[in-house]
Design a protein around this motif. Structure first.
Motif, PDB file in Angstrom:
ATOM      1  N   GLY A  97      17.265  29.524  34.049  1.00  0.00           N
ATOM      2  CA  GLY A  97      16.009  29.719  34.758  1.00  0.00           C
ATOM      3  C   GLY A  97      14.846  28.933  34.182  1.00  0.00           C
ATOM      4  O   GLY A  97      13.715  29.108  34.618  1.00  0.00           O
ATOM      5  N   GLU A  99      14.198  25.735  34.436  1.00  0.00           N
ATOM      6  CA  GLU A  99      13.667  24.806  35.436  1.00  0.00           C
ATOM      7  C   GLU A  99      12.747  25.539  36.408  1.00  0.00           C
ATOM      8  O   GLU A  99      11.680  25.035  36.768  1.00  0.00           O
ATOM      9  N   ASP A 100      13.155  26.737  36.820  1.00  0.00           N
ATOM     10  CA  ASP A 100      12.325  27.515  37.747  1.00  0.00           C
ATOM     11  C   ASP A 100      10.998  27.897  37.102  1.00  0.00           C
ATOM     12  O   ASP A 100       9.952  27.832  37.741  1.00  0.00           O
ATOM     13  N   ASP A 101      11.044  28.304  35.835  1.00  0.00           N
ATOM     14  CA  ASP A 101       9.816  28.660  35.133  1.00  0.00           C
ATOM     15  C   ASP A 101       8.878  27.462  35.017  1.00  0.00           C
ATOM     16  O   ASP A 101       7.661  27.592  35.176  1.00  0.00           O
ATOM     17  N   LYS A 103       8.733  24.920  37.084  1.00  0.00           N
ATOM     18  CA  LYS A 103       8.173  24.652  38.414  1.00  0.00           C
ATOM     19  C   LYS A 103       7.053  25.636  38.746  1.00  0.00           C
ATOM     20  O   LYS A 103       6.033  25.265  39.331  1.00  0.00           O
ATOM     21  N   LYS A 134       6.186  36.718  38.293  1.00  0.00           N
ATOM     22  CA  LYS A 134       6.827  36.285  37.047  1.00  0.00           C
ATOM     23  C   LYS A 134       6.764  37.344  35.959  1.00  0.00           C
ATOM     24  O   LYS A 134       7.192  37.118  34.845  1.00  0.00           O
TER      25      LYS A 134
END
Length: 140
Positions: A97, A99-101, A103, A134
């Motif tokens: 995760g 990469e998601d964080d 972004k 988040k």
């Protein structure tokens, strides 16, 4: 070198802890062990504190208690530093995760940059939605 290993009962352990220190042990503790432990335990906090002085100096210098704009700029700077650290740590400390964080942080930084031009309710709602999704707590 062989050490004497002995198992203690709970009573013996607490009795050993409650024994008073001799003068020599006190001097050793206060002049050597206590300062060494202090330096060892606080070295990293001190080092990061100095780095943070340089990272956040410009934003903190501009902050005034009556101006909420710079509170958002402080938050933006925090996100920029986190984004840089997370992107730098992709090779060394990867996690699921990440990469998601990264972004999400980029999007939050973009929204905070837009705050500079116009303070818009739509942007505030979008920012707060991302912020709470988040896992951050926002007080009403």
């Amino acid at each position: 070198m062989k050490t004497n290993e002995r198992t203690y009962t709970a009573e013996e352990f607490f009795e050993e802890l409650n024994k008073p220190l001799s003068f020599k042990e006190k001097v050793s503790f206060y002049l050597y062990e206590k300062p060494v432990d202090f330096v060892r335990n606080n070295y990293h906090d001190f080092r990061y504190g100095i780095k943070n002085l340089f990272r956040f100096f410009k934003v903190v210098w501009q902050w005034r208690h009556w101006d909420t704009h710079y509170e958002l700029m402080m938050l933006k700077r925090i996100f920029e530093v986190k984004h840089y650290m997370w992107c730098k740590d992709k090779l060394y400390l990867p996690y699921v995760g990440q990469e998601d964080d990264a972004k999400v942080l980029e999007e939050m930084i973009k929204i905070l940059n837009d705050f500079k031009e116009s303070y818009n309710d739509k942007d505030v709602k979008k920012f707060l939605q991302i912020y709470t999704e988040k896992g951050f707590y926002v007080a009403d």
